[in-house]
Scaffold this active site. Structure first.
Site, PDB file in Angstrom:
ATOM      1  N   TYR A  38      -8.156 -12.642   2.989  1.00  0.00           N
ATOM      2  CA  TYR A  38      -7.364 -11.450   2.669  1.00  0.00           C
ATOM      3  C   TYR A  38      -6.029 -11.884   2.086  1.00  0.00           C
ATOM      4  O   TYR A  38      -5.331 -12.720   2.665  1.00  0.00           O
ATOM      5  CB  TYR A  38      -7.134 -10.588   3.910  1.00  0.00           C
ATOM      6  CG  TYR A  38      -6.684  -9.191   3.544  1.00  0.00           C
ATOM      7  CD1 TYR A  38      -7.618  -8.169   3.394  1.00  0.00           C
ATOM      8  CD2 TYR A  38      -5.351  -8.905   3.291  1.00  0.00           C
ATOM      9  CE1 TYR A  38      -7.225  -6.890   3.028  1.00  0.00           C
ATOM     10  CE2 TYR A  38      -4.955  -7.634   2.912  1.00  0.00           C
ATOM     11  CZ  TYR A  38      -5.893  -6.627   2.789  1.00  0.00           C
ATOM     12  OH  TYR A  38      -5.509  -5.376   2.407  1.00  0.00           O
ATOM     13  N   HIS A 195      -1.440   1.867   5.347  1.00  0.00           N
ATOM     14  CA  HIS A 195      -2.296   0.693   5.487  1.00  0.00           C
ATOM     15  C   HIS A 195      -2.480   0.256   6.946  1.00  0.00           C
ATOM     16  O   HIS A 195      -3.021  -0.821   7.198  1.00  0.00           O
ATOM     17  CB  HIS A 195      -1.710  -0.475   4.685  1.00  0.00           C
ATOM     18  CG  HIS A 195      -1.788  -0.273   3.202  1.00  0.00           C
ATOM     19  ND1 HIS A 195      -0.763   0.289   2.484  1.00  0.00           N
ATOM     20  CD2 HIS A 195      -2.777  -0.545   2.311  1.00  0.00           C
ATOM     21  CE1 HIS A 195      -1.108   0.337   1.201  1.00  0.00           C
ATOM     22  NE2 HIS A 195      -2.314  -0.155   1.064  1.00  0.00           N
ATOM     23  N   ARG A 225      -4.480  -5.596  -8.857  1.00  0.00           N
ATOM     24  CA  ARG A 225      -5.199  -6.409  -7.896  1.00  0.00           C
ATOM     25  C   ARG A 225      -6.601  -5.821  -7.748  1.00  0.00           C
ATOM     26  O   ARG A 225      -6.826  -4.645  -8.077  1.00  0.00           O
ATOM     27  CB  ARG A 225      -4.500  -6.470  -6.526  1.00  0.00           C
ATOM     28  CG  ARG A 225      -4.494  -5.143  -5.783  1.00  0.00           C
ATOM     29  CD  ARG A 225      -3.760  -5.224  -4.456  1.00  0.00           C
ATOM     30  NE  ARG A 225      -4.432  -6.099  -3.512  1.00  0.00           N
ATOM     31  CZ  ARG A 225      -5.321  -5.688  -2.610  1.00  0.00           C
ATOM     32  NH1 ARG A 225      -5.667  -4.404  -2.544  1.00  0.00           N
ATOM     33  NH2 ARG A 225      -5.870  -6.542  -1.772  1.00  0.00           N
ATOM     34  N   ASN A 227      -9.685  -4.914  -5.090  1.00  0.00           N
ATOM     35  CA  ASN A 227     -10.082  -4.687  -3.707  1.00  0.00           C
ATOM     36  C   ASN A 227     -11.584  -4.411  -3.713  1.00  0.00           C
ATOM     37  O   ASN A 227     -12.146  -4.017  -4.731  1.00  0.00           O
ATOM     38  CB  ASN A 227      -9.314  -3.500  -3.124  1.00  0.00           C
ATOM     39  CG  ASN A 227      -9.487  -3.380  -1.627  1.00  0.00           C
ATOM     40  OD1 ASN A 227      -9.649  -4.377  -0.933  1.00  0.00           O
ATOM     41  ND2 ASN A 227      -9.453  -2.157  -1.126  1.00  0.00           N
ATOM     42  N   GLU A 267     -12.500  -1.931  -6.527  1.00  0.00           N
ATOM     43  CA  GLU A 267     -11.383  -1.136  -7.007  1.00  0.00           C
ATOM     44  C   GLU A 267     -10.430  -2.022  -7.799  1.00  0.00           C
ATOM     45  O   GLU A 267      -9.939  -3.024  -7.268  1.00  0.00           O
ATOM     46  CB  GLU A 267     -10.613  -0.519  -5.840  1.00  0.00           C
ATOM     47  CG  GLU A 267     -11.415   0.462  -5.014  1.00  0.00           C
ATOM     48  CD  GLU A 267     -10.653   0.921  -3.781  1.00  0.00           C
ATOM     49  OE1 GLU A 267     -11.115   1.885  -3.136  1.00  0.00           O
ATOM     50  OE2 GLU A 267      -9.607   0.326  -3.447  1.00  0.00           O
ATOM     51  N   TYR A 318     -14.274  -3.273   9.973  1.00  0.00           N
ATOM     52  CA  TYR A 318     -13.348  -2.393   9.253  1.00  0.00           C
ATOM     53  C   TYR A 318     -13.979  -1.790   8.004  1.00  0.00           C
ATOM     54  O   TYR A 318     -13.787  -0.611   7.709  1.00  0.00           O
ATOM     55  CB  TYR A 318     -12.085  -3.185   8.879  1.00  0.00           C
ATOM     56  CG  TYR A 318     -11.192  -2.464   7.899  1.00  0.00           C
ATOM     57  CD1 TYR A 318     -10.513  -1.304   8.265  1.00  0.00           C
ATOM     58  CD2 TYR A 318     -11.021  -2.942   6.597  1.00  0.00           C
ATOM     59  CE1 TYR A 318      -9.689  -0.641   7.367  1.00  0.00           C
ATOM     60  CE2 TYR A 318     -10.205  -2.285   5.693  1.00  0.00           C
ATOM     61  CZ  TYR A 318      -9.546  -1.135   6.082  1.00  0.00           C
ATOM     62  OH  TYR A 318      -8.739  -0.480   5.182  1.00  0.00           O
ATOM     63  N   LYS A 319     -14.743  -2.590   7.286  1.00  0.00           N
ATOM     64  CA  LYS A 319     -15.359  -2.111   6.052  1.00  0.00           C
ATOM     65  C   LYS A 319     -16.656  -1.344   6.295  1.00  0.00           C
ATOM     66  O   LYS A 319     -17.313  -0.912   5.344  1.00  0.00           O
ATOM     67  CB  LYS A 319     -15.597  -3.285   5.096  1.00  0.00           C
ATOM     68  CG  LYS A 319     -14.308  -3.878   4.529  1.00  0.00           C
ATOM     69  CD  LYS A 319     -14.578  -5.045   3.607  1.00  0.00           C
ATOM     70  CE  LYS A 319     -13.292  -5.627   3.024  1.00  0.00           C
ATOM     71  NZ  LYS A 319     -12.645  -4.726   2.048  1.00  0.00           N
TER      72      LYS A 319
END
Length: 339
Positions: A38, A195, A225, A227, A267, A318-319
């Site tokens: 990350y 966040h 960036r 994601n 993204e 989390y994902k």
């Protein structure tokens, strides 16, 4: 536009969405290393990759343009609250309209045209058969609010962040294809609050560094960036508001259908300082590719296998990958000679 828009495909029900070989080739693959770490991973939002690249222009318009605009209309017709702007953000919304119209007209002149005569603007979108003349700064001269008007003509979601007290606040936006978050819930939150659910990054000070960087951004120096997450089926709208429609799909993945059912969802996040309001425009441009299509690029398939295999447990949770993560790893293993 190097890849002309296709006829309307669907991101729900029968899921007719598909990527052409050209769209697969230009997909913004997000993993630079064999092991996922990350990070802020920001870079200047300048052209790279050559003609036809997803990074060629400030805004990326591709073969799915008509499909995504049709999906956006469906979402907003069902849930108008997915587009909102607090009263003090009106100038920022006009900033956004000007930035997006100018970029589209410059980079895709075959499809978009902007004519400015003082405060009288004429906008033409040949793809959607739109031709309007309005007074810049006067919302009553547009058929919709400036945010909704231009937001319904550009791929990706949009958030406008107001900067005050050394922080950024999510005070306006149009979010119709989010990866499991809600504009209505997050509206008015600060950068850190927005966040808050992200694991691991807080202990490493990533968000503190990111906030410092973003609040120092200058006009004319956008950054980007990548994601990523995984999703089941080619579904754009994976919002909490529609969880009852897609949550159960996570249980539909099997070892036999993982390549077809599971999509890598990327993204391209672009941040750009607005000149009049000093707000930050945050563009979230979403791309989908099935594991089956991704595997047509052997290097991508090999790297993604190694990335998924070493993904930390908190990120898997989390994902929302827990139910099918192991099947993804097993599917991709066949493309990794070192496995």
């Amino acid at each position: 536009m190097r890849v002309a828009p296709k006829e309307v495909e669907t991101f729900r029900d029968d899921f007719t969405y598909s990527n052409s070989p050209e769209a697969i080739k230009r997909f913004p693959f997000p993993f630079p290393e064999d092991e996922y770490r990350y990070s802020v991973n920001m870079e200047p939002h300048t052209p790279k990759g050559g003609e036809g690249s997803a990074y060629e222009h400030f805004l990326d318009i591709d073969e799915h343009y008509l499909s995504e605009m049709a999906e956006r209309k469906l979402v907003l017709d069902e849930m108008p609250h997915r587009c909102l702007a607090m009263e003090h953000m009106e100038l920022a919304c006009w900033d956004m309209l000007e930035r997006l119209m100018s970029s589209l007209a410059q980079d895709y002149s075959d499809y978009f045209k902007l004519t400015i005569e003082g405060d009288q603007w004429t906008w033409e979108n040949k793809l959607l058969n739109i031709h309007d003349t309005f007074t810049f700064g006067d919302s009553s001269t547009l058929p919709q609010s400036p945010l909704e008007y231009i937001g319904c003509q550009v791929q990706g979601d949009f958030a406008l962040l107001d900067q005050r007290d050394g922080d950024l606040f999510l005070d306006a936006g149009m979010i119709t294809c989010p990866a499991d978050w809600s504009l209505a819930f997050d509206a008015g939150m600060s950068f850190k609050e927005w966040h808050g659910p992200v694991p691991m990054a807080h202990n490493e000070g990533i968000f503190e560094r990111a906030l410092k960087y973003l609040t120092a951004m200058q006009v004319g120096s956008p950054i980007r960036r990548l994601n990523w997450t995984l999703t089941v089926n080619a579904r754009m709208d994976t919002s909490p508001e529609t969880y009852h429609e897609w949550g159960h799909e996570r249980t539909s993945v099997t070892p036999e259908n993982a390549g077809e059912k599971v999509y890598l969802r990327v993204e391209m996040q672009v941040m750009d300082r607005m000149p009049r309001s000093n707000a930050l425009m945050f563009i979230i441009r979403t791309y989908l590719i099935s594991l089956e299509d991704l595997a047509t690029n052997p290097e991508w398939a090999r790297r993604m296998h190694r990335t998924m295999k070493t993904l930390p447990a908190p990120l898997i949770e989390y994902k929302g990958l827990s139910r099918y993560h192991s099947m993804v790893v097993d599917y991709l293993a066949q493309f990794d000679p070192a496995n």
